[in-house]
Design an enzyme around this catalytic site. Structure first.
Site, mmCIF file in Angstrom:
data_model
loop_
_atom_site.group_PDB
_atom_site.id
_atom_site.type_symbol
_atom_site.label_atom_id
_atom_site.label_comp_id
_atom_site.label_asym_id
_atom_site.label_seq_id
_atom_site.Cartn_x
_atom_site.Cartn_y
_atom_site.Cartn_z
ATOM 1 N N ALA A 69 0.872 -1.178 0.000
ATOM 2 C CA ALA A 69 0.000 0.000 0.000
ATOM 3 C C ALA A 69 0.910 1.229 0.000
ATOM 4 O O ALA A 69 2.059 1.153 0.445
ATOM 5 C CB ALA A 69 -0.885 -0.013 1.237
ATOM 6 N N GLY A 113 0.630 -4.991 1.023
ATOM 7 C CA GLY A 113 -0.592 -5.051 0.223
ATOM 8 C C GLY A 113 -0.366 -5.699 -1.136
ATOM 9 O O GLY A 113 -1.304 -6.239 -1.730
ATOM 10 N N GLU A 116 -0.674 -9.304 -0.474
ATOM 11 C CA GLU A 116 -2.091 -9.560 -0.186
ATOM 12 C C GLU A 116 -2.921 -9.539 -1.467
ATOM 13 O O GLU A 116 -3.827 -10.361 -1.648
ATOM 14 C CB GLU A 116 -2.609 -8.522 0.814
ATOM 15 C CG GLU A 116 -1.994 -8.712 2.205
ATOM 16 C CD GLU A 116 -2.274 -7.556 3.146
ATOM 17 O OE1 GLU A 116 -2.049 -6.389 2.757
ATOM 18 O OE2 GLU A 116 -2.739 -7.807 4.274
ATOM 19 N N GLU A 136 4.749 -5.116 7.172
ATOM 20 C CA GLU A 136 4.023 -4.028 7.840
ATOM 21 C C GLU A 136 4.500 -3.780 9.263
ATOM 22 O O GLU A 136 4.444 -2.663 9.762
ATOM 23 C CB GLU A 136 2.507 -4.334 7.861
ATOM 24 C CG GLU A 136 1.822 -4.234 6.509
ATOM 25 C CD GLU A 136 1.847 -5.517 5.709
ATOM 26 O OE1 GLU A 136 2.662 -6.427 6.007
ATOM 27 O OE2 GLU A 136 1.040 -5.623 4.759
HETATM 28 N N1 DAK Z 1 4.701 3.080 -0.842
HETATM 29 C C1 DAK Z 1 5.132 4.245 -1.418
HETATM 30 N N2 DAK Z 1 6.273 4.322 -2.109
HETATM 31 C C2 DAK Z 1 7.051 3.238 -2.187
HETATM 32 C C3 DAK Z 1 6.681 2.012 -1.585
HETATM 33 C C4 DAK Z 1 5.436 1.950 -0.891
HETATM 34 N N3 DAK Z 1 4.971 0.825 -0.326
HETATM 35 N N4 DAK Z 1 7.659 1.106 -1.834
HETATM 36 C C5 DAK Z 1 8.593 1.765 -2.565
HETATM 37 N N5 DAK Z 1 8.241 3.028 -2.777
HETATM 38 C C6 DAK Z 1 8.969 4.057 -3.488
HETATM 39 C C7 DAK Z 1 10.189 4.500 -2.704
HETATM 40 O O1 DAK Z 1 9.836 5.476 -1.742
HETATM 41 C C8 DAK Z 1 11.059 5.097 -3.805
HETATM 42 O O2 DAK Z 1 10.588 6.376 -4.121
HETATM 43 P P1 DAK Z 1 11.623 7.613 -4.369
HETATM 44 O O3 DAK Z 1 12.441 7.682 -3.134
HETATM 45 O O4 DAK Z 1 12.395 7.182 -5.585
HETATM 46 O O5 DAK Z 1 10.718 8.780 -4.617
HETATM 47 C C9 DAK Z 1 10.775 4.173 -4.986
HETATM 48 O O6 DAK Z 1 9.514 3.538 -4.688
HETATM 49 C C10 DAK Z 1 11.816 3.106 -5.182
HETATM 50 O O7 DAK Z 1 11.996 2.451 -3.929
HETATM 51 P P2 DAK Z 1 13.460 2.212 -3.288
HETATM 52 O O8 DAK Z 1 14.394 3.294 -3.679
HETATM 53 O O9 DAK Z 1 13.241 1.947 -1.847
HETATM 54 O O10 DAK Z 1 13.896 0.876 -4.060
HETATM 55 P P3 DAK Z 1 14.823 -0.297 -3.522
HETATM 56 O O11 DAK Z 1 15.033 -1.192 -4.688
HETATM 57 O O12 DAK Z 1 16.005 0.245 -2.801
HETATM 58 O O13 DAK Z 1 13.939 -1.057 -2.425
HETATM 59 C C11 DAK Z 1 11.874 -2.103 -1.577
HETATM 60 C C12 DAK Z 1 12.751 -1.732 -2.830
HETATM 61 C C13 DAK Z 1 10.571 -2.681 -2.106
HETATM 62 C C14 DAK Z 1 12.612 -3.158 -0.753
HETATM 63 C C15 DAK Z 1 11.671 -0.829 -0.721
HETATM 64 O O14 DAK Z 1 11.172 0.207 -1.563
HETATM 65 C C16 DAK Z 1 10.687 -1.040 0.400
HETATM 66 O O15 DAK Z 1 11.022 -1.599 1.429
HETATM 67 N N6 DAK Z 1 9.441 -0.544 0.195
HETATM 68 C C17 DAK Z 1 8.439 -0.594 1.239
HETATM 69 C C18 DAK Z 1 7.880 -1.973 1.329
HETATM 70 C C19 DAK Z 1 6.814 -2.047 2.403
HETATM 71 O O16 DAK Z 1 7.057 -1.756 3.583
HETATM 72 N N7 DAK Z 1 5.605 -2.468 1.986
HETATM 73 C C20 DAK Z 1 4.533 -2.591 2.893
HETATM 74 C C21 DAK Z 1 3.752 -1.323 2.830
HETATM 75 S S1 DAK Z 1 2.528 -1.307 4.094
HETATM 76 C C22 DAK Z 1 -4.559 -1.374 6.048
HETATM 77 C C23 DAK Z 1 -4.539 -2.451 5.184
HETATM 78 C C24 DAK Z 1 -3.420 -2.775 4.466
HETATM 79 C C25 DAK Z 1 -2.303 -2.052 4.596
HETATM 80 C C26 DAK Z 1 -2.303 -0.963 5.450
HETATM 81 C C27 DAK Z 1 -3.406 -0.610 6.163
HETATM 82 N N8 DAK Z 1 -5.709 -0.997 6.793
HETATM 83 C C28 DAK Z 1 -6.883 -1.894 6.827
HETATM 84 C C29 DAK Z 1 -5.808 0.223 7.525
HETATM 85 C C30 DAK Z 1 -1.140 -2.419 3.860
HETATM 86 C C31 DAK Z 1 0.013 -1.881 4.212
HETATM 87 C C32 DAK Z 1 1.209 -2.055 3.426
HETATM 88 O O17 DAK Z 1 1.234 -2.641 2.369
#
Ligand code: DAK
Length: 262
Positions: A69, A113, A116, A136
């Site tokens: 997400a 997400g 998921e 998360e």
């Molecule tokens: N959201 C927004 N931007 C993201 C992103 C994300 N999830 N993942 C990556 N990006 C963006 C990065 O910020 C970066 O943007 P710039 O800095 O270039 O502007 C660009 O994509 C490239 O990412 P990286 O530079 O980090 O690339 P790397 O190859 O170094 O790393 C990575 C790739 C996938 C390992 C890393 O980007 C990463 O760890 N991303 C976050 C992964 C993550 O934590 N995903 C889980 C998100 S939380 C809910 C229900 C569901 C959810 C929430 C609430 N409710 C019922 C309330 C779900 C939550 C989630 O999914």
């Protein structure tokens, strides 16, 4: 129809074709925001209603199916924002109401997400580059789009706990061993293998395909006794279709069936 965060396409040959949705927010690694989820739901519903489509494929880029997400969009929200707007349920669950099969073709990251979303599809074909995870916990939240429920059903409690509590990633080989994905293929062949699977599905009788999906989902989502009962009723019902007559007659007479999808 043109979209902002996805690209749609129709592939395959024959009377029933394949609706392909490609997630496309490359700069954010296909992070799932409201626009993308609304568009994905609308595209899948449109393909589902289209009599010429027999199966759907959801895919991303080589680097990311979806990195979760959109964290930037979520960062400033409070409890009332997400509760009152019914965050997730209002547009993430659309995919579960699609009756034709949906295959996820996953290359690169499928995190949070993104993992998921892949699990909401009917099955996952993974590139050897795929990485799955529910990170998360690192953001001070938990999976919120079914991760704590679908992951244990797919890979068992021990591995699901490990993934959800440590936030570690699982590579494609581990995901296949654990039962999260149905097959792993070389990255360069991901789309062609997935389209071939979708094409095979398109060539079977439409009613039996939809009832098979419904029946397997009963096994996945409900108790065994109810699932068996449901399967039996669906099985009986298929004897009322022209495709059952055609399929069995073709077998008995050693010819290829010509399904009419009714
Ligand atoms: N959201 C927004 N931007 C993201 C992103 C994300 N999830 N993942 C990556 N990006 C963006 C990065 O910020 C970066 O943007 P710039 O800095 O270039 O502007 C660009 O994509 C490239 O990412 P990286 O530079 O980090 O690339 P790397 O190859 O170094 O790393 C990575 C790739 C996938 C390992 C890393 O980007 C990463 O760890 N991303 C976050 C992964 C993550 O934590 N995903 C889980 C998100 S939380 C809910 C229900 C569901 C959810 C929430 C609430 N409710 C019922 C309330 C779900 C939550 C989630 O999914």
């Amino acid at each position: 129809m043109s979209y902002e965060c996805i690209v749609t396409d129709v592939q395959g040959s024959g009377p029933l074709r394949i609706g392909v949705v490609t997630l496309s927010r490359p700069k954010q690694l296909n992070a799932l925001n409201d626009t993308l989820m609304n568009e994905l739901g609308a595209a899948l519903k449109a393909f589902d209603a289209d009599e010429t489509i027999g199966c759907m494929v959801v895919t991303g880029s080589e680097k990311a199916f979806a990195a979760g997400a959109d964290i930037g969009a979520m960062a400033g929200w409070n409890f009332m924002d997400v509760y009152k707007s019914d965050y997730i349920t209002r547009n993430w669950e659309t995919i579960r109401s699609v009756r034709k099969p949906v295959i996820a073709a996953v290359s690169g990251f499928a995190l949070g997400g993104g993992c998921e979303l892949a699990m909401m599809c009917d099955f996952i074909i993974a590139a050897d580059s795929a990485k799955f995870g529910q990170p998360e916990i690192k953001l001070g939240i938990i999976p919120g789009a079914g991760g704590t429920q679908r992951l244990p059903r797919a890979i068992g409690k021990a591995k699901a706990m490990d993934m959800v509590l440590t936030g570690r990633m699982m590579d494609a080989a581990e995901a296949e061993r654990a039962g999260l994905v149905s097959r792993v293929v070389p990255a360069a062949e991901l789309l062609s293998v997935t389209l071939a699977a979708a094409q095979a599905i398109c060539e079977f009788g439409g009613p039996s395909v939809m009832m098979a999906k419904e029946a397997v989902n009963r096994a996945y989502e409900g108790p065994l006794s109810e699932g068996i009962q449901f399967e039996r009723r669906m099985f009986h019902a298929l004897f009322a279709t022209e495709d059952q007559k055609e399929g069995m007659d073709a077998f008995v007479n050693k010819r290829k069936p010509a399904f009419k999808h009714r």
